[in-house]
Design a protein around this motif. Structure first.
Motif, PDB file in Angstrom:
ATOM      1  N   CYS A 185       4.746   0.324  -9.899  1.00 33.61           N
ATOM      2  CA  CYS A 185       3.868  -0.200  -9.436  1.00 33.61           C
ATOM      3  C   CYS A 185       3.618  -1.765  -9.799  1.00 33.61           C
ATOM      4  CB  CYS A 185       2.505   0.458  -9.827  1.00 33.61           C
ATOM      5  SG  CYS A 185       2.366   2.217  -9.205  1.00 33.61           S
ATOM      6  N   ASN A 186       3.863  -2.251 -10.868  1.00 25.50           N
ATOM      7  CA  ASN A 186       4.112  -3.444 -11.358  1.00 25.50           C
ATOM      8  C   ASN A 186       5.108  -4.288 -10.385  1.00 25.50           C
ATOM      9  OD1 ASN A 186       1.966  -3.020 -13.121  1.00 25.50           O
ATOM     10  ND2 ASN A 186       3.747  -2.806 -15.097  1.00 25.50           N
ATOM     11  N   GLU A 187       6.226  -3.444 -10.374  1.00 24.71           N
ATOM     12  CA  GLU A 187       7.262  -4.230  -9.603  1.00 24.71           C
ATOM     13  C   GLU A 187       6.904  -4.641  -8.174  1.00 24.71           C
ATOM     14  OE1 GLU A 187      10.555  -2.408 -12.412  1.00 24.71           O
ATOM     15  OE2 GLU A 187      10.542  -1.562 -10.445  1.00 24.71           O
ATOM     16  N   ILE A 188       6.235  -3.527  -7.728  1.00 20.94           N
ATOM     17  CA  ILE A 188       5.595  -3.693  -6.046  1.00 20.94           C
ATOM     18  C   ILE A 188       4.417  -4.481  -6.087  1.00 20.94           C
ATOM     19  CG2 ILE A 188       4.384  -2.190  -4.438  1.00 20.94           C
ATOM     20  CD1 ILE A 188       6.216   0.144  -5.255  1.00 20.94           C
ATOM     21  N   GLY A 189       3.787  -4.757  -7.156  1.00 15.80           N
ATOM     22  CA  GLY A 189       2.591  -5.470  -7.295  1.00 15.80           C
ATOM     23  C   GLY A 189       1.086  -4.871  -6.854  1.00 15.80           C
ATOM     24  N   ALA A 190       1.288  -3.714  -6.689  1.00 14.88           N
ATOM     25  CA  ALA A 190       0.145  -2.960  -6.790  1.00 14.88           C
ATOM     26  C   ALA A 190      -0.851  -3.110  -7.737  1.00 14.88           C
ATOM     27  CB  ALA A 190       0.420  -1.471  -6.692  1.00 14.88           C
ATOM     28  N   THR A 191      -2.129  -3.183  -7.518  1.00 21.16           N
ATOM     29  CA  THR A 191      -3.035  -3.227  -8.585  1.00 21.16           C
ATOM     30  C   THR A 191      -3.460  -1.887  -9.343  1.00 21.16           C
ATOM     31  OG1 THR A 191      -4.058  -5.064  -7.566  1.00 21.16           O
ATOM     32  CG2 THR A 191      -5.450  -4.083  -9.016  1.00 21.16           C
ATOM     33  N   VAL A 192      -3.209  -1.941 -10.772  1.00 23.93           N
ATOM     34  CA  VAL A 192      -3.380  -0.648 -11.293  1.00 23.93           C
ATOM     35  C   VAL A 192      -4.504  -0.514 -12.246  1.00 23.93           C
ATOM     36  CG1 VAL A 192      -2.300   1.081 -12.912  1.00 23.93           C
ATOM     37  CG2 VAL A 192      -1.098  -0.130 -11.287  1.00 23.93           C
ATOM     38  N   LEU A 193      -5.404   0.478 -12.138  1.00 26.39           N
ATOM     39  CA  LEU A 193      -6.489   0.653 -12.957  1.00 26.39           C
ATOM     40  C   LEU A 193      -6.119   1.711 -14.054  1.00 26.39           C
ATOM     41  CD1 LEU A 193      -9.334   0.573 -14.397  1.00 26.39           C
ATOM     42  CD2 LEU A 193     -10.268   1.684 -12.314  1.00 26.39           C
ATOM     43  N   GLY A 194      -6.101   1.569 -15.145  1.00 26.69           N
ATOM     44  CA  GLY A 194      -5.734   2.457 -16.257  1.00 26.69           C
ATOM     45  C   GLY A 194      -6.774   3.117 -17.027  1.00 26.69           C
ATOM     46  N   PHE A 195      -7.081   4.393 -17.224  1.00 27.75           N
ATOM     47  CA  PHE A 195      -7.860   4.830 -18.183  1.00 27.75           C
ATOM     48  C   PHE A 195      -7.061   5.501 -19.189  1.00 27.75           C
ATOM     49  CE2 PHE A 195     -10.257   5.032 -14.153  1.00 27.75           C
ATOM     50  CZ  PHE A 195     -11.752   4.870 -14.764  1.00 27.75           C
TER      51      PHE A 195
END
Lengths: 331, 331
Positions: free
Chosen positions: A106-116
């Protein structure tokens, strides 16, 4: 009551509800910036929670929302996940390898990740764009994200009213459900702790939990064989193996799919004498309006399952923390 | 060979491939007009095929495609299904009540429905916008729709090459697989026709079929207990109940998720002595290029399953057409 710390449970749930301003800050920023779609990403138990978040939102939303299995994302990929996707994950340890690799992708794609991520020192905690670290309550965290998104999209008019009730009454109400369910949980455990095979039927916002309860609790933690099936799919094949003594448990929710589970409840006495119905409606949660009851079902039924678990654990003398293979062997 | 009419099977598959110009006429018109998304709608076995169509397309496409369960669509609804949605269904009898009601709902919404309905006199056949009526081959029909969509979207460059090979070699190749698998099918049936419980593991474009084979064949038609599990999910709970004698069958595909099933294949000998691997790669389909093999997996594995079925039926003296409850009782 066996293995039940009322104050700790209450405090933990109240603390989870207090995450809402922090969650909203993240969601509001993402909403304002704009996004293409929302992806709930997980594997195993967190995959199940992702399914539930999607069903919960589907009741109201016209946004593009979907769940994705981390392992499938890593192999087949998902071209709908782009730099404009809002991805939500949850992890207790932060070390589940597929999830770590999927967030990297996801980081490589550039998506925004919210992690709990409960374990805030995990490497995964540094990989997500937004971190919220608080123990347990995965489903509640997910629902708070989804609800805020829907409020912002004008799809959840009663949001403020709902959470005004939740903030005051939810934690106490669920603790009371757990207490009210203890006697049932013990009787159920006594009747089924040694089942050769147990069938769990569920639908709606309880389907993910039904899948997960069968697999991540009975199979993984009690080493008891199960099969879970969606209520509507039950009639399309699976029910042919049900006979008089087949143990079948049907979860009944109060959401839009209630009728699907009710259909099984109404049918099954004809062919089976060993069934149990666990209906969210049977448990009172004072202070929450009738119109919001549907969203409570997974929490109520989770509280009931908790009571079944502690009694099975005691009867079977099988501590739920032991694993035969998981993280014991290489695979 | 038991219950195998080579000429009829060959003719049936060749006829299915010849539906392609008719399919393309429908797909081309819809593509030209424009659409928002693609929904594969089903229940039970057709739901499983819908899952497979989505996995098949996901390999290449960035279109918004999803599968929907007819019963869920009727209760929770799906706000992504709009007047601009292209809906694809399949039905042998045209009488599955949830599918009939779901198509009615699609009509009300104004979505465009393509129906593969074997029984062309069914009322459902008059409810769909586009009707294609030809027996069996549900998966092939679905893949032909998906492939054409992807070709039009510029996502399937080799489309013409693929179908040039398919038209000439597919039907004959799959018939030969069925013949090649007969001996294995008989041995497998002899070993497992009386299993108390059988586990089926699958991934990729075989996952839907794994779910469906366990439920719609072993449970519904053989009255044998099963559980199906996605290969990657196997390690997240379910495997804790596997022991030395637990019967486990792992389907291995040649698509992008091959590695997920291989992981189970590599792991399982450590904990289980009663497992079977059914690998699509073990069956030759002459004339189909290596690069297209991935798409063949469900057809190859279906041919293998056919051979298992006829031998179980014979050994168990349980005709596959009898149902205990399905369409026998009211529900």
């Amino acid at each position: 009551m066996l293995k039940f710390d009322e104050q700790a449970t209450l405090k933990n749930m109240e603390g989870a509800l207090k995450l809402r301003p922090q969650i909203n800050e993240v969601v509001d920023a993402i909403y304002e910036r704009g996004f293409q779609n929302v992806c709930w990403l997980g594997i195993g138990g967190t995959y199940a929670s992702a399914m539930q978040a999607v069903v919960h939102m589907k009741e109201k939303t016209s946004m593009e929302i979907f769940y994705e299995n981390a392992a499938v994302f890593l192999t087949t990929g998902n071209k709908r996940i782009t730099k404009d996707t809002f991805v939500i994950i949850s992890s207790v340890t932060g070390s589940t390898e597929e999830v770590v690799a999927a967030v990297k992708k996801c980081n490589e794609i550039g998506a925004t990740v919210l992690g709990f991520i409960d374990e805030k020192e995990a490497a995964l905690a540094r990989m997500v764009d937004h971190l919220i670290s608080y123990p347990l309550n995965e489903q509640l965290k997910f629902f708070m994200v989804g609800d805020r998104l829907m409020q912002l999209a004008g799809e959840f008019e009663d949001y403020e009213e709902f959470y005004a009730e939740m903030d005051v009454h939810f934690a106490k109400g669920i603790v009371e459900v757990e207490k009210a369910a203890d006697e049932f949980g013990q009787a159920f455990a006594e009747a089924h702790h040694d089942d050769d095979m147990h069938y769990f039927v569920g639908a709606g916002n309880q389907w993910g939990a039904t899948y997960s309860y069968a697999m991540c609790y009975w199979e993984e933690q009690h080493w008891l064989k199960t099969k879970s099936i969606e209520a509507h799919e039950f009639f399309h094949g699976m029910f042919e193996i049900v006979e008089r003594d087949t143990p079948v448990t049907i979860y009944v929710t109060e959401d839009s799919q209630r009728s699907l589970s009710e259909r099984v409840v109404n049918f099954i006495p004809q062919i089976c004498g060993n069934y149990t119905v666990i209906d969210a409606k049977d448990y009172d949660v004072p202070g929450i309006s009738e119109k919001f009851r549907g969203a409570l079902s997974p929490f109520i039924l989770h509280a009931v399952n908790n009571r079944i678990d502690v009694h099975i654990e005691r009867i079977n003398r099988h501590p739920m923390e032991i694993r035969r293979y998981y993280r014991q062997l290489k695979y």
